[in-house]
Design a protein around this motif. Structure first.
Motif, mmCIF file in Angstrom:
data_model
loop_
_atom_site.group_PDB
_atom_site.id
_atom_site.type_symbol
_atom_site.label_atom_id
_atom_site.label_comp_id
_atom_site.label_asym_id
_atom_site.label_seq_id
_atom_site.Cartn_x
_atom_site.Cartn_y
_atom_site.Cartn_z
ATOM 1 N N PRO A 42 0.836 -1.215 0.000
ATOM 2 C CA PRO A 42 0.000 0.000 0.000
ATOM 3 C C PRO A 42 0.867 1.260 0.000
ATOM 4 C CG PRO A 42 -0.629 -1.501 1.790
ATOM 5 C CD PRO A 42 0.643 -2.014 1.202
ATOM 6 N N GLU A 43 0.252 2.368 -0.350
ATOM 7 C CA GLU A 43 0.949 3.664 -0.347
ATOM 8 C C GLU A 43 1.479 3.951 1.064
ATOM 9 O OE1 GLU A 43 2.756 6.961 -1.145
ATOM 10 O OE2 GLU A 43 1.886 5.771 -2.759
ATOM 11 N N ASP A 44 2.686 4.494 1.144
ATOM 12 C CA ASP A 44 3.360 4.746 2.420
ATOM 13 C C ASP A 44 2.563 5.612 3.379
ATOM 14 O OD1 ASP A 44 5.565 3.269 1.561
ATOM 15 O OD2 ASP A 44 6.542 5.033 0.713
ATOM 16 N N TRP A 45 1.696 6.446 2.868
ATOM 17 C CA TRP A 45 0.932 7.379 3.694
ATOM 18 C C TRP A 45 -0.379 6.770 4.210
ATOM 19 C CZ3 TRP A 45 4.169 11.338 4.206
ATOM 20 C CH2 TRP A 45 5.055 11.606 3.163
ATOM 21 N N ASP A 46 -0.765 5.623 3.658
ATOM 22 C CA ASP A 46 -2.065 5.028 3.969
ATOM 23 C C ASP A 46 -1.954 4.072 5.151
ATOM 24 O OD1 ASP A 46 -4.584 3.895 3.966
ATOM 25 O OD2 ASP A 46 -4.673 3.691 1.782
ATOM 26 N N THR A 47 -2.014 4.619 6.338
ATOM 27 C CA THR A 47 -1.833 3.847 7.569
ATOM 28 C C THR A 47 -2.823 2.692 7.659
ATOM 29 O OG1 THR A 47 -1.058 5.856 8.663
ATOM 30 C CG2 THR A 47 -1.725 4.035 10.086
ATOM 31 N N ILE B 102 6.792 5.612 6.998
ATOM 32 C CA ILE B 102 7.075 4.180 6.828
ATOM 33 C C ILE B 102 7.452 3.567 8.173
ATOM 34 C CG2 ILE B 102 8.648 2.510 5.766
ATOM 35 C CD1 ILE B 102 8.786 4.499 3.352
ATOM 36 N N ALA B 103 8.349 4.225 8.893
ATOM 37 C CA ALA B 103 8.776 3.695 10.199
ATOM 38 C C ALA B 103 7.590 3.570 11.155
ATOM 39 C CB ALA B 103 9.855 4.583 10.799
ATOM 40 N N ARG B 104 6.720 4.548 11.142
ATOM 41 C CA ARG B 104 5.548 4.521 12.027
ATOM 42 C C ARG B 104 4.524 3.475 11.559
ATOM 43 N NH1 ARG B 104 3.440 9.304 11.101
ATOM 44 N NH2 ARG B 104 1.883 8.459 9.704
ATOM 45 N N ASN B 105 4.225 3.477 10.271
ATOM 46 C CA ASN B 105 3.168 2.606 9.757
ATOM 47 C C ASN B 105 3.532 1.121 9.761
ATOM 48 O OD1 ASN B 105 1.452 4.747 9.358
ATOM 49 N ND2 ASN B 105 2.065 5.058 7.232
ATOM 50 N N TYR B 106 4.818 0.809 9.705
ATOM 51 C CA TYR B 106 5.235 -0.594 9.689
ATOM 52 C C TYR B 106 5.637 -1.105 11.079
ATOM 53 C CZ TYR B 106 4.778 -0.957 4.662
ATOM 54 O OH TYR B 106 4.259 -1.013 3.392
ATOM 55 N N ILE C 207 7.467 -7.007 2.287
ATOM 56 C CA ILE C 207 7.614 -6.063 3.403
ATOM 57 C C ILE C 207 9.052 -6.095 3.917
ATOM 58 C CG2 ILE C 207 6.916 -5.506 5.767
ATOM 59 C CD1 ILE C 207 4.169 -6.788 5.089
ATOM 60 N N SER C 208 9.582 -7.301 4.080
ATOM 61 C CA SER C 208 10.950 -7.459 4.576
ATOM 62 C C SER C 208 11.959 -6.784 3.652
ATOM 63 C CB SER C 208 11.275 -8.948 4.714
ATOM 64 O OG SER C 208 12.606 -9.129 5.075
ATOM 65 N N ASP C 209 11.823 -7.000 2.357
ATOM 66 C CA ASP C 209 12.730 -6.377 1.388
ATOM 67 C C ASP C 209 12.615 -4.855 1.416
ATOM 68 O OD1 ASP C 209 13.531 -8.901 0.653
ATOM 69 O OD2 ASP C 209 12.499 -8.893 -1.292
ATOM 70 N N TYR C 210 11.402 -4.384 1.519
ATOM 71 C CA TYR C 210 11.155 -2.932 1.547
ATOM 72 C C TYR C 210 11.813 -2.299 2.769
ATOM 73 C CZ TYR C 210 8.372 1.331 0.717
ATOM 74 O OH TYR C 210 7.955 2.616 0.450
ATOM 75 N N LEU C 211 11.603 -2.884 3.925
ATOM 76 C CA LEU C 211 12.192 -2.333 5.149
ATOM 77 C C LEU C 211 13.705 -2.546 5.176
ATOM 78 C CD1 LEU C 211 9.487 -3.268 7.800
ATOM 79 C CD2 LEU C 211 9.876 -1.058 6.673
#
Length: 191
Positions: free
Chosen positions: A70-75, A132-136, A97-101
């Motif tokens: 999902p879009e990074d802003w869409d909590t 991203i840090a907050r939402n993930y 998710i793992s690759d992204y983070l």
């Protein structure tokens, strides 16, 4: 000539020689400081260039991952995506998710190791990285529990916290946008 006069002349010549050497030492020290300053400016420029290069050369990889995520802003959508991936053990989604983070963890390590420039990163993606840090966080916390690795993504969290501190200290912080000094005297040619 008397020996006293010759002694005074010798003393004057020695004093002039010492003054000349002292002047040379002062000039050499000034040149050293200037060389160090120029070297530091070059290091800063190279760090900034490396930051932009890393960020830009990974656009394709991030775009591929973001086509699934999902879009990074869409909590709300991120929470649902994480919940679904974790509850149903969707390996492909979890890997995404793992690759992204992991990308952001590497970026944070580069900043922490003084390879990348935090001010350039702040300018490029401060809000996105903090989101991203907050939402993930749900994913990060769950994976720390599952793996037993308390240090999982801590560098990325550190980076997000540092960017938040910068934002709090200077909410209207624009590092490169207010460059009137560079544009002074510049006139846009008329058609």
């Amino acid at each position: 000539m008397s020996s006293a006069i010759l002694g005074l002349i010798g003393l004057a010549i020695n004093a002039a020689g010492i003054a000349f050497i002292a002047l040379q030492a002062v000039l050499a020290r000034r040149q050293l400081y200037q060389a160090q300053e120029i070297n530091q400016q070059e290091i800063t420029r190279e760090k900034r260039q490396a930051t932009v290069a890393f960020y830009m050369t990974t656009l394709e990889q991030r775009a591929r991952l973001k086509s699934i995520l999902p879009e990074d802003w869409d909590t709300e959508r991120i929470c649902k995506f994480i919940s679904s991936a974790l509850s149903e053990d969707h390996d492909a989604q979890l890997k995404c998710i793992s690759d992204y983070l992991a990308y952001f963890e590497v970026l944070a390590v580069g900043v922490g190791a003084n390879i990348y420039d935090i001010e350039v990163l702040y300018t490029i993606a401060e809000g996105r990285l903090r989101n991203i840090a907050r939402n993930y966080q749900p994913y990060i916390k769950t994976m720390r529990e599952r793996t037993g690795l308390a240090t999982l993504y801590v560098e990325f969290e550190w980076l997000a916290e540092r960017l938040a501190e910068m934002h709090k200290a200077m909410p209207d912080y624009r590092i490169f946008a207010d460059r009137g000094d560079l544009l002074e005297g510049f006139k846009i040619p008329s058609r």
